[in-house]
Design a protein around this motif. Structure first.
Motif, PDB file in Angstrom:
ATOM      1  N   ILE A 142     -53.061 -87.075  26.702  1.00 45.39           N
ATOM      2  CA  ILE A 142     -53.417 -88.484  26.877  1.00 45.39           C
ATOM      3  C   ILE A 142     -53.150 -88.883  28.326  1.00 45.39           C
ATOM      4  O   ILE A 142     -52.002 -88.867  28.784  1.00 45.39           O
ATOM      5  CB  ILE A 142     -52.604 -89.378  25.920  1.00 45.39           C
ATOM      6  N   VAL A 143     -54.200 -89.200  29.053  1.00 47.66           N
ATOM      7  CA  VAL A 143     -54.052 -89.622  30.444  1.00 47.66           C
ATOM      8  C   VAL A 143     -53.272 -90.940  30.491  1.00 47.66           C
ATOM      9  O   VAL A 143     -53.579 -91.876  29.737  1.00 47.66           O
ATOM     10  CB  VAL A 143     -55.432 -89.779  31.114  1.00 47.66           C
ATOM     11  N   LYS A 144     -52.244 -90.989  31.319  1.00 50.11           N
ATOM     12  CA  LYS A 144     -51.341 -92.138  31.420  1.00 50.11           C
ATOM     13  C   LYS A 144     -50.697 -92.450  30.062  1.00 50.11           C
ATOM     14  O   LYS A 144     -50.436 -93.604  29.728  1.00 50.11           O
ATOM     15  CB  LYS A 144     -52.073 -93.367  31.980  1.00 50.11           C
ATOM     16  N   GLY A 145     -50.414 -91.393  29.324  1.00 49.10           N
ATOM     17  CA  GLY A 145     -49.826 -91.543  28.011  1.00 49.10           C
ATOM     18  C   GLY A 145     -48.442 -92.150  28.018  1.00 49.10           C
ATOM     19  O   GLY A 145     -48.004 -92.723  27.013  1.00 49.10           O
ATOM     20  N   ASP A 146     -47.738 -92.059  29.166  1.00 47.55           N
ATOM     21  CA  ASP A 146     -46.392 -92.637  29.234  1.00 47.55           C
ATOM     22  C   ASP A 146     -46.417 -94.157  29.162  1.00 47.55           C
ATOM     23  O   ASP A 146     -45.372 -94.786  28.946  1.00 47.55           O
ATOM     24  CB  ASP A 146     -45.644 -92.176  30.489  1.00 47.55           C
ATOM     25  N   GLY A 147     -47.579 -94.760  29.315  1.00 45.27           N
ATOM     26  CA  GLY A 147     -47.706 -96.204  29.151  1.00 45.27           C
ATOM     27  C   GLY A 147     -48.475 -96.598  27.905  1.00 45.27           C
ATOM     28  O   GLY A 147     -48.749 -97.777  27.691  1.00 45.27           O
ATOM     29  N   LYS A 148     -48.800 -95.584  27.052  1.00 43.89           N
ATOM     30  CA  LYS A 148     -49.631 -95.843  25.877  1.00 43.89           C
ATOM     31  C   LYS A 148     -48.994 -95.410  24.561  1.00 43.89           C
ATOM     32  O   LYS A 148     -49.370 -95.921  23.507  1.00 43.89           O
ATOM     33  CB  LYS A 148     -50.975 -95.109  26.028  1.00 43.89           C
ATOM     34  N   VAL A 149     -48.067 -94.461  24.624  1.00 42.74           N
ATOM     35  CA  VAL A 149     -47.516 -93.861  23.404  1.00 42.74           C
ATOM     36  C   VAL A 149     -45.999 -93.859  23.475  1.00 42.74           C
ATOM     37  O   VAL A 149     -45.415 -93.395  24.471  1.00 42.74           O
ATOM     38  CB  VAL A 149     -48.023 -92.418  23.230  1.00 42.74           C
ATOM     39  N   ALA A 150     -45.345 -94.353  22.430  1.00 41.24           N
ATOM     40  CA  ALA A 150     -43.889 -94.522  22.457  1.00 41.24           C
ATOM     41  C   ALA A 150     -43.146 -93.221  22.740  1.00 41.24           C
ATOM     42  O   ALA A 150     -42.213 -93.186  23.550  1.00 41.24           O
ATOM     43  CB  ALA A 150     -43.420 -95.114  21.127  1.00 41.24           C
ATOM     44  N   SER A 151     -43.528 -92.138  22.094  1.00 42.24           N
ATOM     45  CA  SER A 151     -42.781 -90.890  22.263  1.00 42.24           C
ATOM     46  C   SER A 151     -42.963 -90.290  23.651  1.00 42.24           C
ATOM     47  O   SER A 151     -42.032 -89.692  24.210  1.00 42.24           O
ATOM     48  CB  SER A 151     -43.181 -89.871  21.194  1.00 42.24           C
ATOM     49  N   ILE A 152     -44.148 -90.453  24.245  1.00 49.27           N
ATOM     50  CA  ILE A 152     -44.351 -89.966  25.614  1.00 49.27           C
ATOM     51  C   ILE A 152     -43.580 -90.844  26.597  1.00 49.27           C
ATOM     52  O   ILE A 152     -42.976 -90.357  27.548  1.00 49.27           O
ATOM     53  CB  ILE A 152     -45.845 -89.927  25.985  1.00 49.27           C
ATOM     54  N   ALA A 153     -43.598 -92.166  26.368  1.00 47.06           N
ATOM     55  CA  ALA A 153     -42.821 -93.078  27.216  1.00 47.06           C
ATOM     56  C   ALA A 153     -41.345 -92.723  27.158  1.00 47.06           C
ATOM     57  O   ALA A 153     -40.651 -92.704  28.186  1.00 47.06           O
ATOM     58  CB  ALA A 153     -43.039 -94.522  26.766  1.00 47.06           C
ATOM     59  N   ALA A 154     -40.841 -92.419  25.961  1.00 48.24           N
ATOM     60  CA  ALA A 154     -39.438 -92.048  25.817  1.00 48.24           C
ATOM     61  C   ALA A 154     -39.132 -90.763  26.582  1.00 48.24           C
ATOM     62  O   ALA A 154     -38.088 -90.649  27.247  1.00 48.24           O
ATOM     63  CB  ALA A 154     -39.101 -91.875  24.340  1.00 48.24           C
ATOM     64  N   ALA A 155     -40.042 -89.798  26.504  1.00 43.67           N
ATOM     65  CA  ALA A 155     -39.854 -88.550  27.252  1.00 43.67           C
ATOM     66  C   ALA A 155     -39.860 -88.807  28.757  1.00 43.67           C
ATOM     67  O   ALA A 155     -39.060 -88.233  29.503  1.00 43.67           O
ATOM     68  CB  ALA A 155     -40.955 -87.559  26.875  1.00 43.67           C
ATOM     69  N   SER A 156     -40.741 -89.679  29.190  1.00 41.95           N
ATOM     70  CA  SER A 156     -40.812 -90.045  30.604  1.00 41.95           C
ATOM     71  C   SER A 156     -39.487 -90.632  31.089  1.00 41.95           C
ATOM     72  O   SER A 156     -38.987 -90.290  32.164  1.00 41.95           O
ATOM     73  CB  SER A 156     -41.944 -91.052  30.817  1.00 41.95           C
ATOM     74  N   ILE A 157     -38.910 -91.493  30.280  1.00 41.94           N
ATOM     75  CA  ILE A 157     -37.652 -92.155  30.644  1.00 41.94           C
ATOM     76  C   ILE A 157     -36.502 -91.153  30.679  1.00 41.94           C
ATOM     77  O   ILE A 157     -35.696 -91.139  31.622  1.00 41.94           O
ATOM     78  CB  ILE A 157     -37.358 -93.306  29.668  1.00 41.94           C
ATOM     79  N   LEU A 158     -36.413 -90.289  29.674  1.00 44.73           N
ATOM     80  CA  LEU A 158     -35.343 -89.287  29.665  1.00 44.73           C
ATOM     81  C   LEU A 158     -35.451 -88.347  30.859  1.00 44.73           C
ATOM     82  O   LEU A 158     -34.447 -88.017  31.494  1.00 44.73           O
ATOM     83  CB  LEU A 158     -35.387 -88.472  28.372  1.00 44.73           C
ATOM     84  N   ALA A 159     -36.667 -87.906  31.149  1.00 44.34           N
ATOM     85  CA  ALA A 159     -36.852 -86.980  32.264  1.00 44.34           C
ATOM     86  C   ALA A 159     -36.481 -87.628  33.593  1.00 44.34           C
ATOM     87  O   ALA A 159     -35.803 -87.025  34.427  1.00 44.34           O
ATOM     88  CB  ALA A 159     -38.297 -86.484  32.301  1.00 44.34           C
ATOM     89  N   LYS A 160     -36.910 -88.868  33.783  1.00 43.56           N
ATOM     90  CA  LYS A 160     -36.655 -89.528  35.069  1.00 43.56           C
ATOM     91  C   LYS A 160     -35.182 -89.871  35.263  1.00 43.56           C
ATOM     92  O   LYS A 160     -34.638 -89.672  36.356  1.00 43.56           O
ATOM     93  CB  LYS A 160     -37.509 -90.777  35.229  1.00 43.56           C
ATOM     94  N   THR A 161     -34.520 -90.382  34.236  1.00 42.85           N
ATOM     95  CA  THR A 161     -33.097 -90.721  34.394  1.00 42.85           C
ATOM     96  C   THR A 161     -32.284 -89.456  34.657  1.00 42.85           C
ATOM     97  O   THR A 161     -31.355 -89.467  35.481  1.00 42.85           O
ATOM     98  CB  THR A 161     -32.556 -91.448  33.162  1.00 42.85           C
ATOM     99  N   HIS A 162     -32.635 -88.373  33.983  1.00 41.19           N
ATOM    100  CA  HIS A 162     -31.926 -87.106  34.190  1.00 41.19           C
ATOM    101  C   HIS A 162     -32.133 -86.589  35.608  1.00 41.19           C
ATOM    102  O   HIS A 162     -31.172 -86.248  36.310  1.00 41.19           O
ATOM    103  CB  HIS A 162     -32.431 -86.080  33.183  1.00 41.19           C
ATOM    104  N   ARG A 163     -33.392 -86.557  36.052  1.00 47.09           N
ATOM    105  CA  ARG A 163     -33.673 -86.004  37.385  1.00 47.09           C
ATOM    106  C   ARG A 163     -33.135 -86.906  38.494  1.00 47.09           C
ATOM    107  O   ARG A 163     -32.608 -86.409  39.501  1.00 47.09           O
ATOM    108  CB  ARG A 163     -35.179 -85.791  37.567  1.00 47.09           C
ATOM    109  N   ASP A 164     -33.257 -88.217  38.321  1.00 42.92           N
ATOM    110  CA  ASP A 164     -32.725 -89.133  39.335  1.00 42.92           C
ATOM    111  C   ASP A 164     -31.221 -88.949  39.505  1.00 42.92           C
ATOM    112  O   ASP A 164     -30.700 -88.990  40.627  1.00 42.92           O
ATOM    113  CB  ASP A 164     -33.031 -90.589  38.966  1.00 42.92           C
ATOM    114  N   ALA A 165     -30.520 -88.744  38.390  1.00 43.24           N
ATOM    115  CA  ALA A 165     -29.072 -88.531  38.470  1.00 43.24           C
ATOM    116  C   ALA A 165     -28.758 -87.229  39.201  1.00 43.24           C
ATOM    117  O   ALA A 165     -27.810 -87.167  40.005  1.00 43.24           O
ATOM    118  CB  ALA A 165     -28.471 -88.507  37.068  1.00 43.24           C
TER     119      ALA A 165
END
Length: 217
Positions: A142-165
């Motif tokens: 799903i193109v831009k799925g992180d803004g369209k699907v709850a589970s992809i958005a959740a994965a996006s958030i986990l990945a970014k908070t982990h990598r930013d830290a």
């Protein structure tokens, strides 16, 4: 004109509505996967996979780039508490140099999916952000799925908070590159530091050849 609260509620409904339509009352194991750090000059590519229940809902999910750092951290904790299962995988810089970024994304998503599957059960549907990769027979890209699907958005958030830290911690070891602010991407300060100081062990050499070449002329 809808209020901010109304817009947020509409987005929540849309994000979870997609999953509800796919599930159709069948209690499927639907796993969302996303990555961050693809275009960074250094540090890992980070991939997260999440299996979310349809209830309780996590309010405020969205593309991680559209959320403040504070809000991402808050949501990350909620995701970890509510998710059926989640995993976070890092593909390190030296591996990216060795296999290339496309293969790194494929391997990262494959590993993340395998880790979540081990915690739950065989996935019925796998949703990934972007283009098809073929990591599962029932994959939906799903193109831009992180803004369209709850589970992809959740994965996006986990990945970014982990990598930013991670990048914040690395910035203390290599302060000249200002990773605390650019997270390893090609900001002017970062590029100037590479030209003046050279590469750290955390840099992706295959991404930085052009920058180093400029210093020769």
């Amino acid at each position: 004109m809808p209020s901010r609260a109304e817009k947020s509620a509409e987005l929540d409904q849309a994000l979870y509505g997609f999953l509800e339509e796919l599930d159709a009352g069948r209690n499927l194991n639907i796993i969302g996967i996303d990555e961050v750090g693809r275009g960074s000059l250094c540090g890992p590519l980070t991939v997260a996979a999440v299996s979310l229940p349809l209830a309780p809902r996590i309010v405020g999910l969205n593309d991680s780039k559209k959320l403040s750092a504070k809000r991402r951290d808050e949501l990350s904790e909620q995701i970890k508490q509510i998710a059926k299962a989640y995993s976070i995988i890092d593909i390190e810089a030296q591996d990216i140099d060795r296999i290339g970024i496309a293969e790194a994304v494929f391997q990262g998503m494959t590993q993340a999916l395998k880790a979540v599957t081990a915690q739950t059960r065989k996935p019925d549907i796998v949703l990934i952000d972007g283009r098809p990769l073929g990591i599962h027979a029932n994959e939906q890209a799903i193109v831009k799925g992180d803004g369209k699907v709850a589970s992809i958005a959740a994965a996006s958030i986990l990945a970014k908070t982990h990598r930013d830290a991670l990048m914040l911690g690395y910035s203390e070891e290599y302060p000249c590159y200002a990773w605390q602010s650019n997270k390893g991407y090609g900001s002017a300060v970062h590029i100037t530091a590479i030209k003046e100081q050279g590469l750290s062990p955390l840099h992706r050499k295959s991404f930085c050849g052009g920058i180093l070449q400029e210093t020769l002329f």
